[in-house]
Design a protein around this motif. Structure first.
Motif, PDB file in Angstrom:
ATOM      1  N   GLY A 104     -18.348  17.615   5.923  1.00  0.00           N
ATOM      2  CA  GLY A 104     -19.072  17.098   7.675  1.00  0.00           C
ATOM      3  C   GLY A 104     -18.487  15.917   7.288  1.00  0.00           C
ATOM      4  N   GLY A 105     -17.724  15.109   7.123  1.00  0.00           N
ATOM      5  CA  GLY A 105     -17.534  13.661   7.312  1.00  0.00           C
ATOM      6  C   GLY A 105     -17.307  12.518   6.303  1.00  0.00           C
ATOM      7  N   TYR A 106     -17.691  13.570   5.084  1.00  0.00           N
ATOM      8  CA  TYR A 106     -17.925  12.369   4.109  1.00  0.00           C
ATOM      9  C   TYR A 106     -16.385  12.193   3.528  1.00  0.00           C
ATOM     10  N   ASN A 107     -15.713  12.756   3.687  1.00  0.00           N
ATOM     11  CA  ASN A 107     -14.664  12.357   2.493  1.00  0.00           C
ATOM     12  C   ASN A 107     -13.387  11.532   3.322  1.00  0.00           C
ATOM     13  N   LEU A 108     -13.661  11.386   4.923  1.00  0.00           N
ATOM     14  CA  LEU A 108     -12.480  10.428   5.513  1.00  0.00           C
ATOM     15  C   LEU A 108     -13.293   9.549   5.022  1.00  0.00           C
ATOM     16  N   GLN A 109     -15.188   9.378   5.749  1.00  0.00           N
ATOM     17  CA  GLN A 109     -15.915   8.025   5.284  1.00  0.00           C
ATOM     18  C   GLN A 109     -15.869   7.588   3.942  1.00  0.00           C
ATOM     19  N   VAL A 118       0.549  -0.485  -0.114  1.00  0.00           N
ATOM     20  CA  VAL A 118      -0.212   0.299  -0.358  1.00  0.00           C
ATOM     21  C   VAL A 118       1.251   1.434  -0.353  1.00  0.00           C
ATOM     22  N   ILE A 119       0.414   1.949  -1.004  1.00  0.00           N
ATOM     23  CA  ILE A 119       1.455   3.313  -0.877  1.00  0.00           C
ATOM     24  C   ILE A 119       0.697   4.648  -0.505  1.00  0.00           C
ATOM     25  N   GLY A 120       0.859   4.821   1.037  1.00  0.00           N
ATOM     26  CA  GLY A 120       0.083   6.061   1.429  1.00  0.00           C
ATOM     27  C   GLY A 120      -0.213   5.631   2.789  1.00  0.00           C
ATOM     28  N   GLY A 121      -0.033   6.361   3.476  1.00  0.00           N
ATOM     29  CA  GLY A 121      -0.072   6.075   4.865  1.00  0.00           C
ATOM     30  C   GLY A 121      -1.658   6.999   5.266  1.00  0.00           C
ATOM     31  N   GLY A 122      -2.607   7.683   4.699  1.00  0.00           N
ATOM     32  CA  GLY A 122      -3.649   8.390   5.155  1.00  0.00           C
ATOM     33  C   GLY A 122      -4.617   7.404   5.525  1.00  0.00           C
ATOM     34  N   ALA A 123      -6.074   8.108   5.597  1.00  0.00           N
ATOM     35  CA  ALA A 123      -7.120   7.599   6.294  1.00  0.00           C
ATOM     36  C   ALA A 123      -7.174   6.553   5.599  1.00  0.00           C
ATOM     37  N   SER A 124      -6.806   6.368   4.244  1.00  0.00           N
ATOM     38  CA  SER A 124      -7.962   5.186   2.676  1.00  0.00           C
ATOM     39  C   SER A 124      -6.402   4.304   2.774  1.00  0.00           C
ATOM     40  N   GLY A 125      -4.830   4.353   2.998  1.00  0.00           N
ATOM     41  CA  GLY A 125      -4.680   3.591   2.900  1.00  0.00           C
ATOM     42  C   GLY A 125      -3.917   3.082   4.115  1.00  0.00           C
ATOM     43  N   MET A 126      -3.991   3.577   5.254  1.00  0.00           N
ATOM     44  CA  MET A 126      -4.474   2.686   6.697  1.00  0.00           C
ATOM     45  C   MET A 126      -5.634   1.389   6.520  1.00  0.00           C
ATOM     46  N   ARG A 169       1.665  11.227 -10.901  1.00  0.00           N
ATOM     47  CA  ARG A 169       2.854  10.949 -11.972  1.00  0.00           C
ATOM     48  C   ARG A 169       2.948   9.143 -12.063  1.00  0.00           C
ATOM     49  N   PHE A 170       2.511   8.695 -11.241  1.00  0.00           N
ATOM     50  CA  PHE A 170       3.220   7.256 -11.156  1.00  0.00           C
ATOM     51  C   PHE A 170       2.372   6.343 -12.174  1.00  0.00           C
ATOM     52  N   ILE A 171       0.953   6.565 -12.118  1.00  0.00           N
ATOM     53  CA  ILE A 171       0.049   6.213 -13.099  1.00  0.00           C
ATOM     54  C   ILE A 171       0.384   7.309 -15.020  1.00  0.00           C
ATOM     55  N   LYS A 221      -5.381  24.974  -0.109  1.00  0.00           N
ATOM     56  CA  LYS A 221      -5.639  25.404   0.880  1.00  0.00           C
ATOM     57  C   LYS A 221      -7.343  24.938   0.436  1.00  0.00           C
ATOM     58  N   GLY A 222      -7.263  23.986   0.067  1.00  0.00           N
ATOM     59  CA  GLY A 222      -8.423  23.357   0.027  1.00  0.00           C
ATOM     60  C   GLY A 222      -8.459  21.863   1.055  1.00  0.00           C
ATOM     61  N   GLU A 223      -9.741  22.075   1.514  1.00  0.00           N
ATOM     62  CA  GLU A 223      -9.567  20.309   2.190  1.00  0.00           C
ATOM     63  C   GLU A 223      -9.789  19.108   1.618  1.00  0.00           C
ATOM     64  N   CYS A 248     -11.058  16.456  14.587  1.00  0.00           N
ATOM     65  CA  CYS A 248     -10.930  15.251  13.434  1.00  0.00           C
ATOM     66  C   CYS A 248     -12.933  14.738  13.291  1.00  0.00           C
ATOM     67  N   ASN A 249     -13.096  15.161  11.904  1.00  0.00           N
ATOM     68  CA  ASN A 249     -14.736  15.415  11.926  1.00  0.00           C
ATOM     69  C   ASN A 249     -15.128  13.845  10.808  1.00  0.00           C
ATOM     70  N   ILE A 250     -14.954  12.758  12.045  1.00  0.00           N
ATOM     71  CA  ILE A 250     -15.380  11.575  11.745  1.00  0.00           C
ATOM     72  C   ILE A 250     -15.815  10.948  10.582  1.00  0.00           C
ATOM     73  N   GLY A 299       2.059  16.003   2.637  1.00  0.00           N
ATOM     74  CA  GLY A 299       3.119  14.852   1.456  1.00  0.00           C
ATOM     75  C   GLY A 299       2.104  14.978   0.466  1.00  0.00           C
ATOM     76  N   THR A 300       1.144  15.283   0.207  1.00  0.00           N
ATOM     77  CA  THR A 300       0.163  15.348  -1.009  1.00  0.00           C
ATOM     78  C   THR A 300       0.599  15.836  -2.221  1.00  0.00           C
ATOM     79  N   THR A 301       1.417  14.919  -3.207  1.00  0.00           N
ATOM     80  CA  THR A 301       2.022  16.053  -3.767  1.00  0.00           C
ATOM     81  C   THR A 301       1.648  15.685  -5.118  1.00  0.00           C
TER      82      THR A 301
HETATM   83  C1  FAD Z   1      -7.087  21.023   6.344  1.00  0.00           C
HETATM   84  C2  FAD Z   1      -7.838  19.325   6.038  1.00  0.00           C
HETATM   85  C3  FAD Z   1      -8.907  19.897   7.492  1.00  0.00           C
HETATM   86  C4  FAD Z   1      -9.791  18.462   6.818  1.00  0.00           C
HETATM   87  N1  FAD Z   1     -10.965  17.759   7.990  1.00  0.00           N
HETATM   88  C5  FAD Z   1     -11.937  16.922   7.253  1.00  0.00           C
HETATM   89  C6  FAD Z   1     -12.990  16.309   8.376  1.00  0.00           C
HETATM   90  O1  FAD Z   1     -12.923  16.615   9.201  1.00  0.00           O
HETATM   91  N2  FAD Z   1     -13.447  15.245   7.489  1.00  0.00           N
HETATM   92  C7  FAD Z   1     -13.519  14.869   6.777  1.00  0.00           C
HETATM   93  O2  FAD Z   1     -13.871  13.768   6.253  1.00  0.00           O
HETATM   94  N3  FAD Z   1     -12.312  15.453   5.883  1.00  0.00           N
HETATM   95  C8  FAD Z   1     -11.764  16.534   6.045  1.00  0.00           C
HETATM   96  N4  FAD Z   1     -10.641  17.035   5.109  1.00  0.00           N
HETATM   97  C9  FAD Z   1      -9.795  16.161   4.213  1.00  0.00           C
HETATM   98  C10 FAD Z   1      -9.905  14.427   4.399  1.00  0.00           C
HETATM   99  O3  FAD Z   1      -8.790  14.820   5.915  1.00  0.00           O
HETATM  100  C11 FAD Z   1      -8.974  13.424   3.256  1.00  0.00           C
HETATM  101  O4  FAD Z   1     -10.155  13.677   2.843  1.00  0.00           O
HETATM  102  C12 FAD Z   1      -8.763  12.422   3.282  1.00  0.00           C
HETATM  103  O5  FAD Z   1      -7.402  12.400   4.815  1.00  0.00           O
HETATM  104  C13 FAD Z   1      -8.539  11.678   2.200  1.00  0.00           C
HETATM  105  O6  FAD Z   1      -7.386  10.289   2.911  1.00  0.00           O
HETATM  106  P1  FAD Z   1      -6.651   9.921   2.025  1.00  0.00           P
HETATM  107  O7  FAD Z   1      -5.929   8.684   2.702  1.00  0.00           O
HETATM  108  O8  FAD Z   1      -7.175   9.309   0.374  1.00  0.00           O
HETATM  109  O9  FAD Z   1      -5.465  10.686   1.571  1.00  0.00           O
HETATM  110  P2  FAD Z   1      -4.318  11.497   3.070  1.00  0.00           P
HETATM  111  O10 FAD Z   1      -4.969  11.515   4.068  1.00  0.00           O
HETATM  112  O11 FAD Z   1      -4.097  12.644   2.112  1.00  0.00           O
HETATM  113  O12 FAD Z   1      -2.455  10.614   2.374  1.00  0.00           O
HETATM  114  C14 FAD Z   1      -2.254  10.296   0.959  1.00  0.00           C
HETATM  115  C15 FAD Z   1      -1.071   9.753   2.471  1.00  0.00           C
HETATM  116  O13 FAD Z   1      -0.396   9.292   1.066  1.00  0.00           O
HETATM  117  C16 FAD Z   1       1.419  10.022   1.479  1.00  0.00           C
HETATM  118  N5  FAD Z   1       2.503   9.665  -0.267  1.00  0.00           N
HETATM  119  C17 FAD Z   1       1.998  10.853  -1.196  1.00  0.00           C
HETATM  120  N6  FAD Z   1       2.876  10.080  -1.657  1.00  0.00           N
HETATM  121  C18 FAD Z   1       3.465   8.914  -1.485  1.00  0.00           C
HETATM  122  C19 FAD Z   1       5.064   8.551  -2.097  1.00  0.00           C
HETATM  123  N7  FAD Z   1       4.988   8.914  -3.230  1.00  0.00           N
HETATM  124  N8  FAD Z   1       5.422   7.393  -1.569  1.00  0.00           N
HETATM  125  C20 FAD Z   1       4.761   7.333   0.227  1.00  0.00           C
HETATM  126  N9  FAD Z   1       3.240   8.120   0.745  1.00  0.00           N
HETATM  127  C21 FAD Z   1       2.731   8.921  -0.174  1.00  0.00           C
HETATM  128  C22 FAD Z   1       1.068  10.899   2.234  1.00  0.00           C
HETATM  129  O14 FAD Z   1       2.396  11.723   2.818  1.00  0.00           O
HETATM  130  C23 FAD Z   1      -0.134  11.277   2.441  1.00  0.00           C
HETATM  131  O15 FAD Z   1      -0.129  10.135   4.141  1.00  0.00           O
HETATM  132  C24 FAD Z   1      -9.520  17.785   5.753  1.00  0.00           C
HETATM  133  C25 FAD Z   1      -8.678  17.759   4.611  1.00  0.00           C
HETATM  134  C26 FAD Z   1      -7.965  19.264   5.282  1.00  0.00           C
HETATM  135  C27 FAD Z   1      -6.882  19.166   4.271  1.00  0.00           C
END
Ligand code: FAD
Length: 428
Positions: A399-404, A15-23, A187-189, A359-361, A57-59, A180-182
């Motif tokens: 409203g917590g929809y994006n994390l969901q 799994v590439i990326g340790g955000g909510a979806s990757g975890m 680019r990879f795909i 600057k977007g969420e 964290c609006n879970i 970390g979200t650059t």
């Molecule tokens: C300020 C802010 C407030 C928010 N508040 C809420 C909220 O309260 N409720 C809600 O539902 N949503 C909220 N969101 C949106 C929500 O956080 C995101 O939609 C959600 O976290 C996306 O999860 P993800 O796993 O897709 O991506 P991310 O959480 O962005 O994780 C992607 C991960 O991939 C890693 N990564 C990227 N490239 C590489 C690489 N080349 N190699 C290894 N690792 C890499 C990054 O470092 C990052 O950790 C908010 C967003 C922001 C910015």
């Protein structure tokens, strides 16, 4: 030339990326008994969760599955449906509650940890990862995904190749790049033929070309309708709270409208007007004001206008349409009354200067949903490649929809990758 360390051991799921979806993806794959490696370029997991909901964290959001899906655009909802049915808001809350993260639901349906501390959510998810035996590599950046004959074969790190025929791309969008979200995943795909729907801001602050007096900062207008005017045509509106800030404007209406305004901004002049009384049309409002004037002929018009406009700014607004706020109601002429109604229904807020994607969420756009199987999250173009979270062309409401959406798609991707691995390893 870079010397690559080649580990010939095949990693069942990477799994590439340790955000909510990757975890969630890594946990799900590992909990099905399939060895899973999670690679995150930050020193810690879940950095974006940490700043979500202002650090609280609006879970997720309260409600049934169909209600959750309604907060997405139709095509997004259709795509998300199988995943949300597998892993919904109750599923994530149950996981967290089992690790002692108690939650509360606000009147508006948003759900937060009782501690109001996002790090509790991350700690619980990390516990699940470790408990399921996920191998975690932080401070480790993937440089490339390797493909052969439309099949994924592994990932390249700085000086190492990791082989795997099941790779989950969970690299997020492009907002808040400091987390970390650059946009690495896009680019990879590039060479796979996948369509990237153009990335654009969503839930982002809107910067106007005009400025408001400093004293306006903090003035809120509840339950208003913010309207986007493109070349004088109303194109989209959002209902909810609106806020004047020291820098400009903010609040849910502004953030929600940003996605639509951003699409127009590239080629058009985009202006914003505010209807502070969206439940009444101009005729209703006019007769209500006439009635009030009839009842209170000697009152100052500022007092009557204050029933429909924010009190702190009433004098300013009336002066802007050349009405003396101290004028007695009975002296108000019809033309002035019409001007007042127009002000309340169509208050000019300003012309949009910029909407900054960083600057977007969330960022809208991403991997086209048409090229991903919604039942498995597997690419329709590359075997063994899965997507989850914000890297996909999904941008939900506040409203917590994006994390969901991230948890649900992560769950499906992890499960499918694990099942795929198991079928590969049993195929003679
Ligand atoms: C300020 C802010 C407030 C928010 N508040 C809420 C909220 O309260 N409720 C809600 O539902 N949503 C909220 N969101 C949106 C929500 O956080 C995101 O939609 C959600 O976290 C996306 O999860 P993800 O796993 O897709 O991506 P991310 O959480 O962005 O994780 C992607 C991960 O991939 C890693 N990564 C990227 N490239 C590489 C690489 N080349 N190699 C290894 N690792 C890499 C990054 O470092 C990052 O950790 C908010 C967003 C922001 C910015």
């Amino acid at each position: 030339m870079n010397e690559f360390k080649k580990t010939n051991i095949e990693n069942p799921v990477v799994v590439i990326g340790g955000g909510a979806s990757g975890m969630i993806a890594a946990w799900r794959a590992a909990s099905l008994g399939v060895p899973t490696l999670l690679i995150e370029k930050n020193k810690k997991l879940g950095i974006k969760i940490l700043i979500s909901g202002g650090g609280k964290c609006n879970i997720t959001h309260d409600g049934n599955i169909e209600d959750l899906l309604k907060s997405f655009q139709k095509n997004e909802a259709l795509f998300l449906k199988p995943s949300v049915y597998k892993f919904n808001n109750r599923s994530i809350l149950k996981l967290l509650e089992e690790r002692g993260v108690e939650t509360y639901t606000r009147d508006d349906g948003k759900i937060f940890p009782k501690s109001n501390d996002a790090s509790d959510v991350i700690a619980a998810l990390e516990w699940y990862l470790r408990n399921a035996g996920v191998e975690i590599r932080t401070d480790c950046s993937v440089q490339e995904i390797i493909f052969e004959n439309n099949c994924v074969t592994g990932v390249k790190l700085n000086n190492e190749i990791i082989y795997s025929s099941n790779v989950i791309l969970a690299t997020g969008g492009v907002s808040y790049p400091q987390t970390g979200t650059t946009g690495d995943g896009f680019r990879f795909i590039e060479k796979t033929g996948h369509t990237i729907v153009p990335l654009r801001p969503a839930l982002a602050p809107i910067k106007l070309s005009n400025k408001f007096p400093y004293g306006w900062g903090g003035v809120a207008i509840r339950d208003a309708e913010l309207i986007c005017l493109v070349n004088n045509r109303k194109t989209h509106s959002e209902r909810g709270d609106f806020l004047f800030t020291h820098e400009g404007i903010s609040g849910p209406t502004v953030l929600e409208l940003s996605k639509y305004a951003a699409m127009e901004l590239a080629n058009n002049k985009v202006e914003l007007i505010l209807d502070t009384q969206p439940d009444k049309d101009a005729t209703m409002l006019d007769s209500e004001i006439q009635q009030l004037i009839g009842l209170h002929p000697n009152k100052q018009i500022g007092n009557i206008a204050g029933l429909f406009l924010p009190n702190r700014l009433v004098n300013h607004f009336l002066n802007s349409i050349n009405i003396d706020p101290e004028k007695e109601c009975r002296k108000l002429i019809k033309e002035e009354r019409k001007q007042l109604v127009k002000l309340i229904k169509e208050m000019f807020i300003g012309t949009i200067d910029t909407i900054d994607i960083t600057k977007g969420e969330v960022s809208a756009g991403g991997i086209s949903l048409k090229e991903v199987d919604p039942k498995t999250m597997q690419s329709r173009l590359v075997k063994g490649l899965y997507f989850c979270g914000e890297v996909l062309d999904i941008a939900g409401r506040i409203g917590g929809y994006n994390l969901q959406a991230a948890y649900s798609t992560g769950f499906t991707a992890g499960e499918s990758a694990a099942i795929n691995y198991k079928s590969q390893s049993t195929t003679p």
